[in-house]
Scaffold this active site. Sequence first.
Site, PDB file in Angstrom:
ATOM      1  N   ASP A 132       0.837  -1.197   0.000  1.00  0.00           N
ATOM      2  CA  ASP A 132       0.000   0.000   0.000  1.00  0.00           C
ATOM      3  C   ASP A 132       0.868   1.242   0.000  1.00  0.00           C
ATOM      4  O   ASP A 132       1.649   1.467   0.926  1.00  0.00           O
ATOM      5  CB  ASP A 132      -0.891  -0.001   1.240  1.00  0.00           C
ATOM      6  CG  ASP A 132      -1.778   1.236   1.323  1.00  0.00           C
ATOM      7  OD1 ASP A 132      -2.953   1.145   0.917  1.00  0.00           O
ATOM      8  OD2 ASP A 132      -1.298   2.286   1.793  1.00  0.00           O
ATOM      9  N   HIS A 163      -7.870   9.697  -1.506  1.00  0.00           N
ATOM     10  CA  HIS A 163      -7.172   9.683  -0.225  1.00  0.00           C
ATOM     11  C   HIS A 163      -7.974  10.321   0.912  1.00  0.00           C
ATOM     12  O   HIS A 163      -7.943   9.839   2.047  1.00  0.00           O
ATOM     13  CB  HIS A 163      -5.808  10.373  -0.366  1.00  0.00           C
ATOM     14  CG  HIS A 163      -4.770   9.854   0.569  1.00  0.00           C
ATOM     15  ND1 HIS A 163      -3.439   9.774   0.256  1.00  0.00           N
ATOM     16  CD2 HIS A 163      -4.862   9.368   1.831  1.00  0.00           C
ATOM     17  CE1 HIS A 163      -2.763   9.278   1.279  1.00  0.00           C
ATOM     18  NE2 HIS A 163      -3.604   9.025   2.243  1.00  0.00           N
ATOM     19  N   TYR A 215       2.857  10.021  -0.463  1.00  0.00           N
ATOM     20  CA  TYR A 215       3.961   9.441   0.289  1.00  0.00           C
ATOM     21  C   TYR A 215       5.302   9.712  -0.387  1.00  0.00           C
ATOM     22  O   TYR A 215       6.355   9.614   0.248  1.00  0.00           O
ATOM     23  CB  TYR A 215       3.799   7.924   0.439  1.00  0.00           C
ATOM     24  CG  TYR A 215       2.575   7.464   1.182  1.00  0.00           C
ATOM     25  CD1 TYR A 215       1.762   8.351   1.892  1.00  0.00           C
ATOM     26  CD2 TYR A 215       2.222   6.120   1.178  1.00  0.00           C
ATOM     27  CE1 TYR A 215       0.633   7.914   2.555  1.00  0.00           C
ATOM     28  CE2 TYR A 215       1.099   5.668   1.857  1.00  0.00           C
ATOM     29  CZ  TYR A 215       0.301   6.567   2.524  1.00  0.00           C
ATOM     30  OH  TYR A 215      -0.812   6.117   3.182  1.00  0.00           O
ATOM     31  N   LYS A 228      -3.019   5.828  -4.064  1.00  0.00           N
ATOM     32  CA  LYS A 228      -4.107   6.747  -3.756  1.00  0.00           C
ATOM     33  C   LYS A 228      -3.914   8.087  -4.451  1.00  0.00           C
ATOM     34  O   LYS A 228      -2.780   8.562  -4.609  1.00  0.00           O
ATOM     35  CB  LYS A 228      -4.184   6.982  -2.238  1.00  0.00           C
ATOM     36  CG  LYS A 228      -4.184   5.720  -1.406  1.00  0.00           C
ATOM     37  CD  LYS A 228      -4.161   6.022   0.083  1.00  0.00           C
ATOM     38  CE  LYS A 228      -3.773   4.798   0.886  1.00  0.00           C
ATOM     39  NZ  LYS A 228      -2.343   4.461   0.777  1.00  0.00           N
TER      40      LYS A 228
END
Length: 280
Positions: free
Chosen positions: A46, A112, A51, A76
């Site tokens: 994931d 998200h 990120y 996401k």
Amino acid sequence: MNQVPAVRLNNGTSMPQLGYGVWQVPDSDAKKAVSTALEAGYRSVDTAAVYGNERGTGKALAASGIPREELFVTTKLWNSPKQRWGRDETLRAFDDSLGKLRLDHVDLYLIHWPRPMRDDFLTIWKTFEEIAASGRARAVGVSNFRPEDLERLREVSPLVPAVNQIELHPLFPQAGLRALHASLGIATEAWSPLGQGKELLGLPAVVSVAAKHGRSAAQVVLRWHLQLGNVVIPKSVTPSRIRENLDVFGFELDAEDLAALDALGAGGHRIGPDPAVFDV
């Protein structure tokens, strides 16, 4: 290798119930961390655009030699408030994530955050319908959506999210939202399944259950999630903990254990942002 059970999503796609999360893993470290997780036996990874580690994650997936059909990859859409999110912007962000991951499709693509104050997730979801229909995402879903956000989706779209990834741990068990998911056919996925680590894992109730089973505190909390039916994505960059977090299928919590952990959620202690107001 541990045999991780699969959760069947509402469109028939199978998703491993336990995966590896890479939140806060720098891109420069992501290849090593994800490679370690894949070597340990994880098959679900994931990540997310925000990120900043999709490239490193993609490198690990490509170098693993594991057949694509054995992997389950989630990323996401970071629907940033700095960006207008129409169809073109959403498709461009999706293509960008695929390119960084070195993939021609992902297994799960999530919005998200709902950012309800901006009132654009309905437009984004209509584009997600298109992405799902194209096959470039085997399933689509949401993250951090509240009951009222899910209801708004139901009003405008026949496509039910396959997953809602939410903050969920014994200190914040979200029983009401989990029950709603079950009634709608939405899989519940827990982010920060171990809370903030020491705060939760050092509690006497958790330590006692762990000692009873000869397991670590993290293992019994992950086992609690699995027995509730949650999908979990614990994150660690320490090889021994990566392996430990996967070793949660050789024991079972009894009713007394589950009740002790359930009791920790009486106060509803959220550690992450409130989706009603989060707009960063």
